[in-house]
Design a protein around this motif. Structure first.
Motif, mmCIF file in Angstrom:
data_model
loop_
_atom_site.group_PDB
_atom_site.id
_atom_site.type_symbol
_atom_site.label_atom_id
_atom_site.label_comp_id
_atom_site.label_asym_id
_atom_site.label_seq_id
_atom_site.Cartn_x
_atom_site.Cartn_y
_atom_site.Cartn_z
ATOM 1 N N LEU A 217 10.759 -12.372 -13.133
ATOM 2 C CA LEU A 217 11.311 -11.738 -11.939
ATOM 3 C C LEU A 217 11.336 -10.234 -12.148
ATOM 4 O O LEU A 217 11.692 -9.753 -13.225
ATOM 5 C CB LEU A 217 12.727 -12.267 -11.684
ATOM 6 N N ASP A 218 10.947 -9.498 -11.114
ATOM 7 C CA ASP A 218 10.987 -8.037 -11.203
ATOM 8 C C ASP A 218 10.908 -7.461 -9.797
ATOM 9 O O ASP A 218 10.791 -8.207 -8.813
ATOM 10 C CB ASP A 218 9.858 -7.493 -12.070
ATOM 11 N N GLN A 219 10.961 -6.147 -9.696
ATOM 12 C CA GLN A 219 10.876 -5.483 -8.403
ATOM 13 C C GLN A 219 9.916 -4.318 -8.484
ATOM 14 O O GLN A 219 9.671 -3.759 -9.556
ATOM 15 C CB GLN A 219 12.245 -5.002 -7.953
ATOM 16 N N ASP A 220 9.348 -3.963 -7.322
ATOM 17 C CA ASP A 220 8.454 -2.819 -7.275
ATOM 18 C C ASP A 220 9.258 -1.566 -6.962
ATOM 19 O O ASP A 220 10.483 -1.613 -6.815
ATOM 20 C CB ASP A 220 7.322 -3.043 -6.272
ATOM 21 N N LYS A 221 8.571 -0.445 -6.828
ATOM 22 C CA LYS A 221 9.262 0.832 -6.649
ATOM 23 C C LYS A 221 9.892 0.966 -5.273
ATOM 24 O O LYS A 221 10.733 1.841 -5.069
ATOM 25 C CB LYS A 221 8.292 1.976 -6.904
ATOM 26 N N SER A 222 9.479 0.119 -4.326
ATOM 27 C CA SER A 222 10.085 0.150 -2.997
ATOM 28 C C SER A 222 11.360 -0.686 -2.933
ATOM 29 O O SER A 222 12.021 -0.697 -1.895
ATOM 30 C CB SER A 222 9.081 -0.352 -1.953
ATOM 31 N N GLY A 223 11.684 -1.375 -4.008
ATOM 32 C CA GLY A 223 12.898 -2.176 -4.054
ATOM 33 C C GLY A 223 12.713 -3.626 -3.718
ATOM 34 O O GLY A 223 13.685 -4.383 -3.736
ATOM 35 N N HIS A 224 11.481 -4.076 -3.396
ATOM 36 C CA HIS A 224 11.235 -5.478 -3.081
ATOM 37 C C HIS A 224 11.238 -6.307 -4.369
ATOM 38 O O HIS A 224 10.555 -5.964 -5.332
ATOM 39 C CB HIS A 224 9.903 -5.646 -2.351
ATOM 40 N N MET A 225 12.010 -7.380 -4.346
ATOM 41 C CA MET A 225 12.072 -8.277 -5.490
ATOM 42 C C MET A 225 10.892 -9.240 -5.431
ATOM 43 O O MET A 225 10.580 -9.804 -4.389
ATOM 44 C CB MET A 225 13.382 -9.055 -5.495
ATOM 45 N N LEU A 226 10.219 -9.414 -6.577
ATOM 46 C CA LEU A 226 9.056 -10.284 -6.667
ATOM 47 C C LEU A 226 9.293 -11.304 -7.772
ATOM 48 O O LEU A 226 9.820 -10.970 -8.830
ATOM 49 C CB LEU A 226 7.784 -9.481 -6.976
ATOM 50 N N ALA A 227 8.911 -12.534 -7.491
ATOM 51 C CA ALA A 227 9.025 -13.615 -8.477
ATOM 52 C C ALA A 227 7.650 -14.212 -8.691
ATOM 53 O O ALA A 227 6.911 -14.456 -7.737
ATOM 54 C CB ALA A 227 10.006 -14.680 -8.006
ATOM 55 N N PHE A 228 7.298 -14.429 -9.964
ATOM 56 C CA PHE A 228 6.020 -15.031 -10.323
ATOM 57 C C PHE A 228 6.301 -16.349 -11.035
ATOM 58 O O PHE A 228 6.876 -16.363 -12.118
ATOM 59 C CB PHE A 228 5.207 -14.087 -11.212
ATOM 60 N N VAL A 229 5.917 -17.432 -10.398
ATOM 61 C CA VAL A 229 6.168 -18.778 -10.905
ATOM 62 C C VAL A 229 4.865 -19.323 -11.480
ATOM 63 O O VAL A 229 3.797 -19.190 -10.880
ATOM 64 C CB VAL A 229 6.697 -19.688 -9.785
ATOM 65 N N CYS A 230 4.962 -19.937 -12.650
ATOM 66 C CA CYS A 230 3.762 -20.360 -13.365
ATOM 67 C C CYS A 230 3.056 -21.512 -12.657
ATOM 68 O O CYS A 230 3.684 -22.503 -12.283
ATOM 69 C CB CYS A 230 4.122 -20.795 -14.794
ATOM 70 N N ILE A 231 1.747 -21.348 -12.477
ATOM 71 C CA ILE A 231 0.877 -22.457 -12.111
ATOM 72 C C ILE A 231 0.382 -23.126 -13.392
ATOM 73 O O ILE A 231 0.464 -24.331 -13.560
ATOM 74 C CB ILE A 231 -0.304 -21.969 -11.251
ATOM 75 N N THR A 232 -0.129 -22.312 -14.302
ATOM 76 C CA THR A 232 -0.458 -22.772 -15.660
ATOM 77 C C THR A 232 0.225 -21.838 -16.634
ATOM 78 O O THR A 232 0.194 -20.624 -16.467
ATOM 79 C CB THR A 232 -1.978 -22.769 -15.905
ATOM 80 N N GLN A 233 0.839 -22.408 -17.640
ATOM 81 C CA GLN A 233 1.604 -21.626 -18.606
ATOM 82 C C GLN A 233 0.734 -21.295 -19.810
ATOM 83 O O GLN A 233 -0.216 -22.012 -20.131
ATOM 84 C CB GLN A 233 2.837 -22.392 -19.056
ATOM 85 N N VAL A 234 1.047 -20.169 -20.459
ATOM 86 C CA VAL A 234 0.337 -19.779 -21.668
ATOM 87 C C VAL A 234 0.567 -20.833 -22.739
ATOM 88 O O VAL A 234 1.709 -21.227 -23.007
ATOM 89 C CB VAL A 234 0.817 -18.399 -22.160
ATOM 90 N N GLU A 235 -0.505 -21.300 -23.354
ATOM 91 C CA GLU A 235 -0.391 -22.358 -24.350
ATOM 92 C C GLU A 235 0.292 -21.829 -25.614
ATOM 93 O O GLU A 235 -0.019 -20.743 -26.092
ATOM 94 C CB GLU A 235 -1.773 -22.894 -24.717
ATOM 95 N N GLU A 236 1.219 -22.606 -26.110
ATOM 96 C CA GLU A 236 1.895 -22.248 -27.347
ATOM 97 C C GLU A 236 1.026 -22.612 -28.548
ATOM 98 O O GLU A 236 0.229 -23.553 -28.505
ATOM 99 C CB GLU A 236 3.238 -22.964 -27.450
ATOM 100 N N VAL A 237 1.187 -21.836 -29.607
ATOM 101 C CA VAL A 237 0.440 -22.115 -30.829
ATOM 102 C C VAL A 237 0.936 -23.430 -31.424
ATOM 103 O O VAL A 237 2.148 -23.690 -31.477
ATOM 104 C CB VAL A 237 0.614 -20.958 -31.832
ATOM 105 N N SER A 238 0.018 -24.256 -31.848
ATOM 106 C CA SER A 238 0.392 -25.558 -32.389
ATOM 107 C C SER A 238 1.209 -25.391 -33.668
ATOM 108 O O SER A 238 1.027 -24.435 -34.434
ATOM 109 C CB SER A 238 -0.855 -26.394 -32.679
ATOM 110 N N LYS A 239 2.104 -26.333 -33.880
ATOM 111 C CA LYS A 239 2.968 -26.292 -35.060
ATOM 112 C C LYS A 239 2.160 -26.379 -36.344
ATOM 113 O O LYS A 239 2.487 -25.717 -37.341
ATOM 114 C CB LYS A 239 3.962 -27.458 -34.981
ATOM 115 N N ALA A 240 1.074 -27.161 -36.335
ATOM 116 C CA ALA A 240 0.248 -27.295 -37.542
ATOM 117 C C ALA A 240 -0.370 -25.959 -37.931
ATOM 118 O O ALA A 240 -0.407 -25.587 -39.109
ATOM 119 C CB ALA A 240 -0.845 -28.337 -37.305
#
Length: 540
Positions: A217-240
C-alpha cells in the motif's frame, strides 16, 4: 311549502355530515398504515454496517408493511406492496449497532508480533509514477505523509464490526508481488486490519468487501492511495537451497578465523597489512556465521539482526578497500620518498583504516534503518521486482562501487611498481654524483615485502570480485536455474578461497609452515629447517 323546504335542508345537512365523517375515517386509516410500516435499508451496496465506512447522510427508502412472520435481513431489500398505496419518505439512514444477525467469518484477523503493514516504497518516499504492473513502479521523496487507516475489526458475512480499539503496526517495506492488480481510493476504500492484512471495500457496491494478505500500500504525490494486490507472488527460496548455502558459509568460517589468527599472532605477519587482513577476515566470518544461523534455524531476519549482518558484510568490503589503499600508499609515497613510519604513526595509520571500515558501514546501516528497509544482504534474494531491488540500495551499489575503486587502486599500484623498476633501482645503483647531496639507498627489502603483499592482494581481489559477480548474477537472474545454486555455493565458500591464497603465495606459505613445524610457537627458532628468508619486522 314550508315543510318541503325544511325537509330539503335536512337532507342537505345529512349528506354533508356523512361525507365529512367518511373523509375523516379514511384519513385515520392511512395514518395508521403509515405508523405500522417498517423501514427497510438496503446495505448490500456498501457491504458493511459500519457508519464510518459510509459518508451518506440521508437516503430515499421505500416503506411497506412487514409481515408478522418475516425475518429481518438488511442484505435483502424489500419491494413495495401492490395492495397498499406506495408512500415515499425522506429520512436519515439508521445503521445497525452491531452485526449480531450475521454469521461470523471463519478466518478472523488476529494480531501477532509478526503483524506488519506493508508499504511499497521506503519511508519518506511515495510513488512517483506507476504502470499496470507494480514491478515497474518508481519511488521518490515524499510530499505527503503516509497515514493509512488501521482498525481492529471482527468480520461477519457481508458485515464488519469495528471494535474501536486504537491499533498501531510496524511498517514493512517492499512488494511481495511478481505481478499485481491495482486498486485506487477513488473506487475503493482501504483499511488495514489488526493482523496487517488489507481490507478493501467497493464503493460502487459490486461486492461487500475483500481481505488480501499479499499486498503493498502506498500513495502518489497527489495524495491518492494505491493498493497493489498480488496476482502471482515472488517465489521464496527453497529451504534445501538455503541450508546448502548456509553450510558452505559455516565451512568458510573456520578458514577465515584461521587467517585472522595467523596474522594477529605470527611476528612476521603482524604488521599494518596483516592487521587489516585479519580484521577483514574476521568481519566476513562474523557475517557468514550469523547469516547461516539465522537461515538454518528459521530466525526472523528482520530488524536488528539483519542490520548486524549488513554491517559485518559491508565492513568486509571496506577493509579490502583499505588493504588496496595501503599497497597504493606504499608504492607511490613511502618507497619513492624513503618514508619509514615509526610505531606511533603506524598505529595512527591503522586507526584511520579502522575508522573508515567502521564509520562507512555504520552510515549505510543508519540510512537503511531510516528508510525502513530490511538490513539483510542480497544473499538468498532475487531482484524480481523494483521493490526488492530498492531494498538493496544500501548494499549492492556501495559494494560494487568499493570493488570498482579497489580494482582501480590495484591498477594504479601496478604502474607504481613499473615506475619503481625504471627509476628506483637505477637511482639506488648509481654512484653518488654530488658528495654534498648523496643519494639515499633504495630499500629493496621493503620493496620486496610490498610486492609480495600486492601479489597477495591481487589474488584476493580476483576471488572477491568473482564471488561478487556470481552474487550479482544470482540476484538479477529472472529464473531459478540450477547454476544459480552453484553460484551461491561458490560465494558461500569465499572464506576457503581466501585461505588457499596463503598456500599459493610462497612467502606466506613458508612462514605458516615454519610456524606449523615449530609446533605452533609464535617465536620461530633459528634452527628451523624451512627458513629460506628471515626478514626484520616491517610495519608496512
Amino acid at each position: 311549502m314550508g315543510t318541503k323546504c325544511w325537509i330539503s335542508g335536512l337532507k342537505y345537512y345529512l349528506k354533508v355530515y356523512l361525507v365529512t365523517h367518511l373523509c375523516i375515517l379514511l384519513t385515520l386509516t392511512k395514518a395508521e398504515d403509515v405508523s405500522n410500516a417498517t423501514t427497510v435499508i438496503d446495505t448490500s451496496s456498501t457491504g458493511t454496517t459500519l457508519e464510518q465506512f459510509n459518508n451518506i447522510s440521508s437516503t430515499e427508502v421505500s416503506t411497506t408493511p412487514m409481515p408478522n412472520n418475516s425475518t429481518y435481513d438488511p442484505s435483502i431489500p424489500t419491494t413495495p406492496s401492490t395492495e397498499t398505496p406506495e408512500v415515499k419518505v425522506i429520512q436519515k439512514q439508521v445503521q445497525p449497532t452491531d452485526c449480531s444477525q450475521r454469521e461470523k467469518s471463519r478466518n478472523q484477523p488476529v494480531a501477532s508480533s509478526s503483524s506488519r503493514l506493508r508499504k511499497c516504497c521506503p519511508l519518506g518516499e511515495n510513488l512517483d509514477f506507476y504502470r499496470e504492473n507494480q514491478s515497474d513502479s518508481m519511488c521518490d521523496n515524499a510530499v505527503l505523509n503516509f497515514e493509512p487507516t488501521i482498525i481492529s475489526a471482527v468480520l461477519y458475512d457481508n458485515c464488519i464490526e469495528d471494535l474501536e480499539i486504537t491499533t498501531e503496526l510496524p511498517i514493512e517495506i517492499g512488494n511481495p508481488c511478481n505481478s499485481s492488480f491495482q486498486y485506487e481510493d477513488s473506487e475503493d476504500l482501504f483499511f488495514v486490519l489488526q493482523d496487517g492484512s488489507l481490507l478493501i471495500i467497493d464503493k460502487n457496491g459490486n461486492e461487500s468487501y475483500t481481505v488480501q494478505e499479499n499486498y503493498c500500500l502506498d500513495q502518489d504525490k497527489s495524495g491518492h492511495m494505491l493498493a497493489f494486490v498480488c496476482i502471482t507472488q515472488v517465489e521464496e527460496v527453497s529451504k534445501a537451497k538455503i541450508i546448502i548455502v548456509a553450510i558452505m558459509m559455516l565451512i568458510s568460517m573456520p578458514c577465515l578465523l584461521l587467517v585472522s589468527y595467523l596474522h594477529l599472532t605470527l611476528r612476521l605477519l603482524r604488521n599494518l597489512h596483516g592487521w587489516s587482513l585479519a580484521l577483514m577476515s574476521l568481519c566476513l566470518a562474523c557475517g557468514y556465521f550469523v547469516h547461516s544461523i539465522v537461515h538454518i534455524y528459521g530466525i526472523p531476519s528482520g530488524g536488528f539482526i539483519g542490520y548486524v549482518i549488513q554491517f559485518f558484510i559491508l565492513s568486509f568490503f571496506f577493509w579490502f578497500f583499505c588493504i588496496c589503499c595501503n599497497v597504493l600508499l606504499n608504492i607511490w609515497y613511502k618507497l619513492p620518498r624513503y618514508v619509514q613510519f615509526n610505531k606511533i604513526w603506524t598505529i595512527v595509520n591503522f586507526g584511520v583504516y579502522c575508522a573508515f571500515a567502521i564509520v562507512g558501514p555504520a552510515i549505510l546501516v543508519t540510512l537503511t534503518v531510516q528508510k525502513g528497509l530490511p538490513g539483510m544482504p542480497s544473499y538468498f534474494l532475487q531482484g524480481l521486482t523494483e521493490s526488492i531491488r530498492e531494498s538493496q540500495r544500501y548494499f549492492i551499489p556501495p559494494v560494487s562501487t568499493l570493488l570498482g575503486l579497489s580494482f582501480l587502486a590495484m591498477v594504479v599500484a601496478f604502474f607504481g611498481f613499473q615506475r619503481i623498476k625504471t627509476d628506483g633501482y637505477l637511482r639506488a645503483n648509481e654512484d653518488e654524483k654530488n658528495v654534498n647531496s648523496p643519494i639515499r639507498q633504495f630499500d629493496q627489502e621493503k620493496y620486496e615485502d610490498v610486492k609480495k603483499d600486492a601479489k597477495c592482494v591481487a589474488l584476493l581481489g580476483i576471488i572477491i570480485i568473482l564471488a561478487w559477480l556470481f552474487e550479482i548474477v544470482t540476484f538479477y537472474s529472472p529464473g531459478n536455474e540450477v547454476y544459480l545454486l552453484l553460484c551461491d555455493m561458490i560465494n558461500g565458500l569465499q572464506g576457503l578461497w581466501i585461505m588457499l591464497i596463503f598456500l599459493v603465495v610462497r612467502r606466506r606459505r613458508t612462514i605458516i609452515l615454519r610456524w606449523w613445524y615449530d609446533r605452533g610457537t609464535h617465536t620461530i627458532s633459528e634452527g628451523t629447517e624451512l627458513q629460506p628468508v628471515n626478514k626484520p619486522l616491517n610495519p608496512t
